[in-house]
Design a protein around this motif. Structure first.
Motif, mmCIF file in Angstrom:
data_model
loop_
_atom_site.group_PDB
_atom_site.id
_atom_site.type_symbol
_atom_site.label_atom_id
_atom_site.label_comp_id
_atom_site.label_asym_id
_atom_site.label_seq_id
_atom_site.Cartn_x
_atom_site.Cartn_y
_atom_site.Cartn_z
ATOM 1 N N ILE A 161 39.917 37.774 29.888
ATOM 2 C CA ILE A 161 39.147 37.296 30.915
ATOM 3 C C ILE A 161 38.419 36.091 30.757
ATOM 4 O O ILE A 161 38.584 35.058 31.663
ATOM 5 N N ALA A 162 37.634 35.913 29.846
ATOM 6 C CA ALA A 162 37.046 34.724 29.496
ATOM 7 C C ALA A 162 37.787 33.477 29.283
ATOM 8 O O ALA A 162 37.405 32.197 29.599
ATOM 9 N N SER A 163 38.882 33.794 28.591
ATOM 10 C CA SER A 163 39.904 32.593 28.240
ATOM 11 C C SER A 163 41.067 32.244 29.316
ATOM 12 O O SER A 163 41.673 31.110 29.150
ATOM 13 N N ASP A 164 40.997 32.984 30.360
ATOM 14 C CA ASP A 164 42.199 32.656 31.150
ATOM 15 C C ASP A 164 41.488 32.930 32.712
ATOM 16 O O ASP A 164 41.201 34.106 33.193
ATOM 17 N N GLN A 165 41.158 31.921 33.442
ATOM 18 C CA GLN A 165 40.485 31.890 34.767
ATOM 19 C C GLN A 165 41.563 32.722 35.694
ATOM 20 O O GLN A 165 41.087 33.140 36.864
ATOM 21 N N SER A 166 43.052 32.842 35.260
ATOM 22 C CA SER A 166 43.761 33.656 36.437
ATOM 23 C C SER A 166 43.663 35.142 36.347
ATOM 24 O O SER A 166 44.033 35.832 37.524
ATOM 25 N N ILE A 167 42.695 35.346 35.356
ATOM 26 C CA ILE A 167 42.656 37.191 35.342
ATOM 27 C C ILE A 167 41.247 37.368 35.774
ATOM 28 O O ILE A 167 40.206 36.943 35.465
ATOM 29 N N GLN A 168 41.124 38.268 36.684
ATOM 30 C CA GLN A 168 40.073 38.837 37.386
ATOM 31 C C GLN A 168 39.927 40.372 37.062
ATOM 32 O O GLN A 168 38.492 40.863 36.483
ATOM 33 N N ASN A 169 40.988 41.222 36.822
ATOM 34 C CA ASN A 169 40.611 42.726 36.830
ATOM 35 C C ASN A 169 41.769 43.246 35.505
ATOM 36 O O ASN A 169 42.786 42.811 35.577
ATOM 37 N N ILE A 170 41.158 43.806 34.593
ATOM 38 C CA ILE A 170 42.031 44.297 33.527
ATOM 39 C C ILE A 170 41.563 45.919 33.462
ATOM 40 O O ILE A 170 40.381 46.239 33.414
ATOM 41 N N LEU A 171 42.623 46.590 33.648
ATOM 42 C CA LEU A 171 42.688 48.128 33.482
ATOM 43 C C LEU A 171 42.969 48.560 31.914
ATOM 44 O O LEU A 171 43.981 48.470 31.600
ATOM 45 N N LEU A 172 42.041 49.038 31.344
ATOM 46 C CA LEU A 172 42.085 49.684 29.903
ATOM 47 C C LEU A 172 42.246 51.154 30.319
ATOM 48 O O LEU A 172 41.569 52.048 30.813
ATOM 49 N N VAL A 173 43.474 51.695 29.635
ATOM 50 C CA VAL A 173 43.930 53.041 30.215
ATOM 51 C C VAL A 173 44.426 53.653 28.902
ATOM 52 O O VAL A 173 45.288 53.229 28.178
ATOM 53 N N GLY A 174 44.053 55.177 28.627
ATOM 54 C CA GLY A 174 44.596 55.728 27.479
ATOM 55 C C GLY A 174 44.838 57.558 27.504
ATOM 56 O O GLY A 174 44.337 57.912 28.605
ATOM 57 N N GLY A 175 45.870 57.859 27.087
ATOM 58 C CA GLY A 175 46.031 59.119 27.039
ATOM 59 C C GLY A 175 46.072 59.630 25.614
ATOM 60 O O GLY A 175 46.549 59.107 24.676
#
Length: 336
Positions: free
Chosen positions: A125-139
Motif C-alpha cells: 500500500i505504501a509503495s503503490d498509490q492505486s492500492i487502498q484495501n488489501i484483504l489478508l485471508v487464510g484457512g
C-alpha cells in the motif's frame, strides 16, 4: 491516519475434539494435554469444508460492512495444506467473496506467515498509490494431516481447523501497522514436512501405504536438542527488534498475540518479556491453526474490548523451516 488493520474475521467449523478424545488418540493423559500442552479442545472440519471454504467464511465476516468491489488485492496467507496439490486458492476466494476488482495471490511461510503478511500488505500500500484495501485471508485444515499412529509427530495433536482474515486499509480508523522483524535459521529446513506428494517422493501406492502423506518429524530428539536452546531467544529477538524499530520496548506491550504453543513455552516467552498472562491471548480452546493464530488472537481481542486507543499489540509467530516473525500494531479504535 495510517496504514492499518481495519476489520478482522474468524470462522470455526462446528466439529470439536476434546482433550479427553485426543487422549484416547494419542495415549497422552487428558490432564497432561490440558495442563502441559494447553489444550482443552479444538475445532475440526468435516469432509464438506476445505481450507479455502474456511478462508472464505472468515473473509466474508471481515468485509461484511464493505463493498467487496472496493478490495484491490486478496492475499491468501494460510496453511499450505489446501484443497488441491499445485493449486492456488486465492482466485477461488476472490471469486466467492465477490472481490472482482482485486487481483489475488498467495503467500506461504507455514505458521510464521501472518506477521509477514502484515508487513507485505503495508509495504504494498505504501509503495503503490492505486492500492487502498488489501484483504489478508487464510484457512487451515491441518487436523487432517496428523497421524496419531506415528510417535514422531502425534505430539502435533494441537493442529486444528479454522479461518481468519484481516482487512488492511490505507487510512485505517482502527489501527496502524508499525514495524516488523523476521529471522530465519535454515538449518531446520529438513526437520518437519509431509514426506510424500512433492517432486522428491511423488505420490504412489507405496507412499499411501506407508502413511507418508501426513506431517512428520524426521528426528524429534535431534530437533528438540537444536531448537530448544534458540526458540525463546529468537522469539524474544524479533519481538524486541520490531518494538525498537517502532519506538517502543516490551514494557509498552498491552497485548501479545502469539501462535498456540505448549503452555510451558508460552509462559517462558512471557517471562522473557516481563509480561503477565493477562497481557496475552492463549488459544487453549482452539489449538494451532498454522499462520492463523495471531490473526485470530487479534480478532478475539477486538471482540472482548481488550485494546484501547494508544495500546501496543505485537503479533508474533514461528514456522518450521525455521522462521520467527513479529509485527507491531498500534491500536486506535476510532469510530467512523
Amino acid at each position: 491516519m495510517g496504514i492499518g488493520i481495519e476489520t478482522t474475521g474468524a470462522f470455526f467449523p462446528p466439529g470439536i475434539e476434546t482433550a479427553s478424545e485426543l487422549a484416547l488418540k494419542t495415549g497422552i493423559p487428558e490432564q497432561v494435554i490440558i495442563e502441559k500442552f494447553g489444550l482443552f479442545q479444538k475445532h475440526v472440519a468435516d469432509e464438506s469444508m476445505q481450507a479455502s471454504d474456511l478462508a472464505v467464511a472468515a473473509g466474508s465476516q471481515a468485509i461484511k460492512h464493505y463493498d467487496p468491489q472496493s478490495i484491490d488485492v486478496v492475499i491468501y496467507f494460510g496453511s499450505p495444506h489446501k484443497d488441491y496439490y499445485v493449486w492456488s486458492s486465492a482466485p477461488k476466494i476472490q471469486h466467492e467473496l465477490g472481490a472482482k476488482n482485486a487481483y489475488a495471490f498467495e503467500m506461504m511461510n507455514v505458521s510464521s506467515c501472518f506477521p509477514i503478511a502484515l508487513k507485505v500488505a503495508k509495504d504494498m500500500i505504501a509503495s503503490d498509490q492505486s492500492i487502498q484495501n488489501i484483504l489478508l485471508v487464510g484457512g487451515c485444515k491441518e487436523s487432517q494431516i496428523v497421524d496419531y499412529s506415528n510417535p514422531r509427530s502425534r505430539f502435533m495433536f494441537n493442529f486444528a481447523d479454522g479461518g481468519a482474515a484481516a482487512l488492511i486499509t490505507r487510512d485505517s480508523f482502527q489501527s496502524e501497522i508499525l514495524e516488523s522483524a523476521i529471522l530465519t535459521d535454515g538449518s531446520f529446513h529438513d526437520d518437519v514436512r509431509v514426506p510424500a506428494g512433492g517432486s522428491k517422493h511423488f505420490a504412489c501406492a507405496e507412499t499411501v501405504e506407508k502413511h507418508l502423506h501426513y506431517i512428520d518429524v524426521k528426528d524429534p530428539l535431534s530437533m528438540k536438542e537444536r531448537l530448544d536452546p534458540v526458540s525463546i531467544s529468537n522469539f524474544d529477538h524479533v519481538i524486541r527488534k520490531a518494538l525498537h524499530k517502532s519506538g517502543y520496548t516490551p514494557q509498552d506491550i498491552k497485548l501479545l498475540l502469539p501462535l498456540h504453543t505448549k503452555r510451558s513455552m508460552f509462559k517462558e516467552l512471557l517471562q522473557s518479556l516481563g509480561l503477565s498472562e493477562e497481557k496475552a491471548i492463549y488459544l487453549d480452546h482452539h489449538g494451532h491453526m498454522s499462520a492463523l493464530d495471531p490473526c485470530i488472537g487479534l480478532h478475539f481481542a477486538k471482540e472482548q474490548g481488550l485494546l484501547n486507543p494508544g495500546d501496543i499489540a505485537v503479533v508474533v509467530s514461528a514456522g518450521t523451516g525455521y522462521t520467527w516473525a513479529a509485527t507491531v500494531v498500534k491500536w486506535k479504535g476510532e469510530k467512523k
